[in-house]
Design an enzyme around this catalytic site. Sequence first.
Site, PDB file in Angstrom:
ATOM      1  N   PHE A 129      -4.773  -2.692   6.316  1.00 50.89           N
ATOM      2  CA  PHE A 129      -3.543  -2.023   6.753  1.00 50.89           C
ATOM      3  C   PHE A 129      -3.853  -0.541   7.005  1.00 50.89           C
ATOM      4  CE2 PHE A 129       0.745  -0.285   6.225  1.00 50.89           C
ATOM      5  CZ  PHE A 129       1.480  -1.198   6.958  1.00 50.89           C
ATOM      6  N   ASP A 209      -6.556  -3.744  -2.506  1.00 47.93           N
ATOM      7  CA  ASP A 209      -5.142  -3.592  -2.179  1.00 47.93           C
ATOM      8  C   ASP A 209      -4.525  -4.995  -2.255  1.00 47.93           C
ATOM      9  OD1 ASP A 209      -2.675  -3.536  -0.890  1.00 47.93           O
ATOM     10  OD2 ASP A 209      -3.293  -2.025   0.566  1.00 47.93           O
ATOM     11  N   TYR A 234       7.506  -5.037  -3.077  1.00 42.65           N
ATOM     12  CA  TYR A 234       8.617  -5.407  -2.180  1.00 42.65           C
ATOM     13  C   TYR A 234       8.329  -6.619  -1.307  1.00 42.65           C
ATOM     14  CZ  TYR A 234       6.105  -1.866   0.745  1.00 42.65           C
ATOM     15  OH  TYR A 234       5.168  -1.109   1.397  1.00 42.65           O
ATOM     16  N   LYS A 235       7.154  -7.230  -1.478  1.00 45.30           N
ATOM     17  CA  LYS A 235       6.862  -8.415  -0.662  1.00 45.30           C
ATOM     18  C   LYS A 235       7.153  -9.670  -1.488  1.00 45.30           C
ATOM     19  CE  LYS A 235       3.362  -5.821   1.936  1.00 45.30           C
ATOM     20  NZ  LYS A 235       4.031  -5.641   3.213  1.00 45.30           N
ATOM     21  N   ARG A 386       3.308 -13.764  12.556  1.00 46.27           N
ATOM     22  CA  ARG A 386       3.004 -14.159  11.173  1.00 46.27           C
ATOM     23  C   ARG A 386       4.221 -14.886  10.611  1.00 46.27           C
ATOM     24  NH1 ARG A 386       1.330  -8.859   7.874  1.00 46.27           N
ATOM     25  NH2 ARG A 386       3.494  -8.434   8.381  1.00 46.27           N
TER      26      ARG A 386
HETATM   27  C1  LIG Z   1      -1.807  -4.053   2.732  1.00 47.09           C
HETATM   28  C2  LIG Z   1      -0.864  -2.889   2.727  1.00 47.09           C
HETATM   29  N1  LIG Z   1      -1.285  -1.714   2.240  1.00 47.09           N
HETATM   30  C3  LIG Z   1      -0.486  -0.643   2.234  1.00 47.09           C
HETATM   31  C4  LIG Z   1       0.798  -0.698   2.735  1.00 47.09           C
HETATM   32  C5  LIG Z   1       1.648   0.532   2.718  1.00 47.09           C
HETATM   33  O1  LIG Z   1       2.494   0.498   1.643  1.00 47.09           O
HETATM   34  P1  LIG Z   1       3.391   1.735   1.219  1.00 47.09           P
HETATM   35  O2  LIG Z   1       4.210   2.110   2.396  1.00 47.09           O
HETATM   36  O3  LIG Z   1       4.249   1.185   0.121  1.00 47.09           O
HETATM   37  O4  LIG Z   1       2.492   2.818   0.780  1.00 47.09           O
HETATM   38  C6  LIG Z   1       1.287  -1.915   3.233  1.00 47.09           C
HETATM   39  C7  LIG Z   1       2.659  -2.020   3.752  1.00 47.09           C
HETATM   40  O5  LIG Z   1       3.152  -3.043   4.126  1.00 47.09           O
HETATM   41  C8  LIG Z   1       0.423  -3.033   3.246  1.00 47.09           C
HETATM   42  O6  LIG Z   1       0.822  -4.198   3.747  1.00 47.09           O
END
Ligand SMILES: Cc1ncc(COP(=O)(O)O)c(C=O)c1O
Length: 426
Positions: A129, A209, A234-235, A386
């Site tokens: 991400f 992560d 939140y997922k 997805r």
């Molecule tokens: C794999 C991953 N890392 C990081 C993030 C970013 O998260 P945050 O906005 O809570 O920092 C997301 C957001 O969906 C994500 O899917």
Amino acid sequence: MTTFSYTAEEAHQLDAADPLANFVDRFYRRENIQYMDGNSLGLLSKDAEAATIEALEQWKHYAVDGWGHPDTDWLHMPERLGAMTAELIGAKPEECVVTGQTTVNLHALLATFYPREGRPRLLADTANFPSDLYALANHVTLHSANPDGLSLISPRSDGWIYEEDVMERLSEDVSLLLLPSVWYQSGQLASIPRLTEAAHAKGILVCFDLAHSIGVVPHHLHEDGVDLAVWCNYKYLNGGPGTIGGLFVHERHHGTAPLLSGWFGSDKARQFEMSIPMVPAHSASAWQISTPSIIAAAAVQAGLSLTLEAGLSQLRAKSLQLTDYLMTLLDEKIIRTTGEGQLGTPRQPSRRGGHVAFYHPEAAALSRALRANQVIPDYRPPNTLRFAPVPMYTRFIDVWKTVDTLYRLLSTRAYESFRDSNDLVS
Ligand SMILES: Cc1ncc(COP(=O)(O)O)c(C=O)c1O
């Protein structure tokens, strides 16, 4: 692999045999909507709603005393929720804390654990991400003028990251390897023990992560020797939009001074001494920075309780059954029948997380058309749809209806009228 007959009746039979079926109605599901985007934002549960109202009542009643009153004890809420989370990721309670956000927590950990003597490099992959990669790039910039300090592994043409490609980039000048546990686009699941062992053999610290696996895939971070991890709630944990995240620091690193400090990282027994310099906690708690939102934490607690009540191994079993069913339907009802599209997620259960990627050149128009037809997918440009059949609240009939709708849109070409829409695609 299971054999399916692809009928709606069969989907209803699978639902009737589902040991987690009772959890579905504990969530707010919009009527006649197939919600397949829980890997972006999980649904509100009735438990989380009640817990949030209860937190407001506590605020009303206790006001500032809520921080220390034994009935509320807000002060230790991050550690209490950390201990609940520890059960999901195979950690010791003191290795986990609910705090911050995924990216913020990554910054806090990188500030402490990078760079290390003689190791100017960070290693990651371009399929992660982007927010994570932005954070890594910042830390390289902060510590060196060399823009090559961040090494990025690319996925192969199938969109997957291969372990051997990671292994050959593990060199003695790398401080830390960051990888996702599940890749957000492809749904590929990393082999955490193998990658950790290989990185450690070269003296490299490992951070995962867990955003796309926590609450749906069991982990054993302590036993696997993983150094660090970050995630959101939140997922699959259904803690609410933008709610507090979490971090893991293996006990072997406890006592390392946090280098992005805030008073909430203090040794709890001494936090209100307000001493200068700070006395950090001797646990993962030390990497907290700021006061947590207790209202938000209440919904996280409800999400964690629900997950523990359902049982992670049951959730994983149902998730694998749902994704197997989904991939089989996509294969049989779409790819073989229409000759269109391609699965982007590994079929092997040990290689996939909780969502399925479907590649199609018209994915943007299909995403809009699905939404107009009561299916909420997730679209990632340029060509990925997805689908996340979250086991806590998704029925097999939802999966069946999703694929049936996609089939109708493709076979009638009805999606073509959604090509030029300027709507925001999600
Ligand atoms: C794999 C991953 N890392 C990081 C993030 C970013 O998260 P945050 O906005 O809570 O920092 C997301 C957001 O969906 C994500 O899917």
